[in-house]
Scaffold this motif. Sequence first.
Motif, PDB file in Angstrom:
ATOM      1  N   THR A 181      47.152  36.436  27.387  1.00  0.00           N
ATOM      2  CA  THR A 181      45.968  37.450  27.511  1.00  0.00           C
ATOM      3  C   THR A 181      45.989  37.859  28.734  1.00  0.00           C
ATOM      4  O   THR A 181      46.209  37.278  29.822  1.00  0.00           O
ATOM      5  N   ALA A 182      45.472  39.265  28.762  1.00  0.00           N
ATOM      6  CA  ALA A 182      45.271  39.775  30.043  1.00  0.00           C
ATOM      7  C   ALA A 182      44.127  39.142  30.541  1.00  0.00           C
ATOM      8  O   ALA A 182      43.030  38.802  29.760  1.00  0.00           O
ATOM      9  N   GLN A 183      43.905  39.063  31.982  1.00  0.00           N
ATOM     10  CA  GLN A 183      42.624  38.502  32.591  1.00  0.00           C
ATOM     11  C   GLN A 183      42.392  39.291  33.711  1.00  0.00           C
ATOM     12  O   GLN A 183      43.207  40.094  34.283  1.00  0.00           O
ATOM     13  N   ALA A 184      41.088  39.272  33.666  1.00  0.00           N
ATOM     14  CA  ALA A 184      40.278  40.361  34.856  1.00  0.00           C
ATOM     15  C   ALA A 184      40.751  39.731  36.305  1.00  0.00           C
ATOM     16  O   ALA A 184      41.025  38.604  36.465  1.00  0.00           O
ATOM     17  N   ALA A 185      40.576  40.508  37.261  1.00  0.00           N
ATOM     18  CA  ALA A 185      40.596  39.985  38.719  1.00  0.00           C
ATOM     19  C   ALA A 185      39.494  38.959  38.892  1.00  0.00           C
ATOM     20  O   ALA A 185      38.436  38.943  38.161  1.00  0.00           O
ATOM     21  N   THR A 186      39.784  38.085  39.751  1.00  0.00           N
ATOM     22  CA  THR A 186      38.726  37.097  40.061  1.00  0.00           C
ATOM     23  C   THR A 186      38.237  37.426  41.311  1.00  0.00           C
ATOM     24  O   THR A 186      38.673  37.747  42.305  1.00  0.00           O
ATOM     25  N   GLY A 187      36.939  37.775  41.308  1.00  0.00           N
ATOM     26  CA  GLY A 187      35.817  37.831  42.552  1.00  0.00           C
ATOM     27  C   GLY A 187      34.695  38.983  42.216  1.00  0.00           C
ATOM     28  O   GLY A 187      34.476  39.440  41.098  1.00  0.00           O
ATOM     29  N   VAL A 188      34.553  39.745  43.127  1.00  0.00           N
ATOM     30  CA  VAL A 188      33.729  40.854  43.075  1.00  0.00           C
ATOM     31  C   VAL A 188      34.100  42.186  43.823  1.00  0.00           C
ATOM     32  O   VAL A 188      34.705  41.964  44.823  1.00  0.00           O
ATOM     33  N   LEU A 189      33.944  43.156  42.992  1.00  0.00           N
ATOM     34  CA  LEU A 189      34.366  44.755  43.554  1.00  0.00           C
ATOM     35  C   LEU A 189      32.972  45.412  43.711  1.00  0.00           C
ATOM     36  O   LEU A 189      32.350  45.296  42.874  1.00  0.00           O
ATOM     37  N   VAL A 190      32.597  45.941  44.937  1.00  0.00           N
ATOM     38  CA  VAL A 190      31.531  46.423  45.268  1.00  0.00           C
ATOM     39  C   VAL A 190      32.137  47.802  45.415  1.00  0.00           C
ATOM     40  O   VAL A 190      32.622  48.242  46.327  1.00  0.00           O
ATOM     41  N   ILE A 191      31.277  48.677  44.760  1.00  0.00           N
ATOM     42  CA  ILE A 191      31.268  50.203  44.855  1.00  0.00           C
ATOM     43  C   ILE A 191      30.047  50.648  45.205  1.00  0.00           C
ATOM     44  O   ILE A 191      28.935  50.709  44.462  1.00  0.00           O
ATOM     45  N   ASP A 192      29.768  51.378  46.264  1.00  0.00           N
ATOM     46  CA  ASP A 192      28.580  51.893  46.568  1.00  0.00           C
ATOM     47  C   ASP A 192      27.288  50.766  46.410  1.00  0.00           C
ATOM     48  O   ASP A 192      26.258  51.391  46.185  1.00  0.00           O
ATOM     49  N   GLY A 193      27.516  49.464  46.896  1.00  0.00           N
ATOM     50  CA  GLY A 193      26.621  48.542  46.608  1.00  0.00           C
ATOM     51  C   GLY A 193      26.457  48.108  45.596  1.00  0.00           C
ATOM     52  O   GLY A 193      25.914  47.118  45.325  1.00  0.00           O
ATOM     53  N   THR A 194      26.959  48.410  44.533  1.00  0.00           N
ATOM     54  CA  THR A 194      26.872  48.157  42.914  1.00  0.00           C
ATOM     55  C   THR A 194      28.082  46.902  43.032  1.00  0.00           C
ATOM     56  O   THR A 194      29.233  47.249  43.050  1.00  0.00           O
TER      57      THR A 194
END
Length: 101
Positions: free
Chosen positions: A29-42
């Motif tokens: 199964t596909a898995q999401a990246a691990t961690g946090v992506l921050v776009i313009d503070g979100t």
Amino acid sequence: MRRTARRAGKALGACAAAALLALAAPAGTAQAATGVLVIDGTEHEDPQGCYRLGDFAPPRVANHTDETVWVWSGPDCDGRVTQGIHPGESAIGRGRSVYID
């Protein structure tokens, strides 16, 4: 000579069968990246897929994941890739959307 040819044929057949089984097995199964992506503070925790970037100000993208973020020229991760933002990097997103696996 015939025995050698038969053995080679059997070995080749076994390799072909193994390759066919490997290709037929369902992928994990596909898995999401691990961690946090921050776009313009979100913050987007364990992100996966396409995210639109802002239309007016140059968007700031901080990649705190284990995958590369790909910036696309189009708003729905279409068009062409304009840059990659590698794990641990922050950059101005020079495009309209970002994609991460």
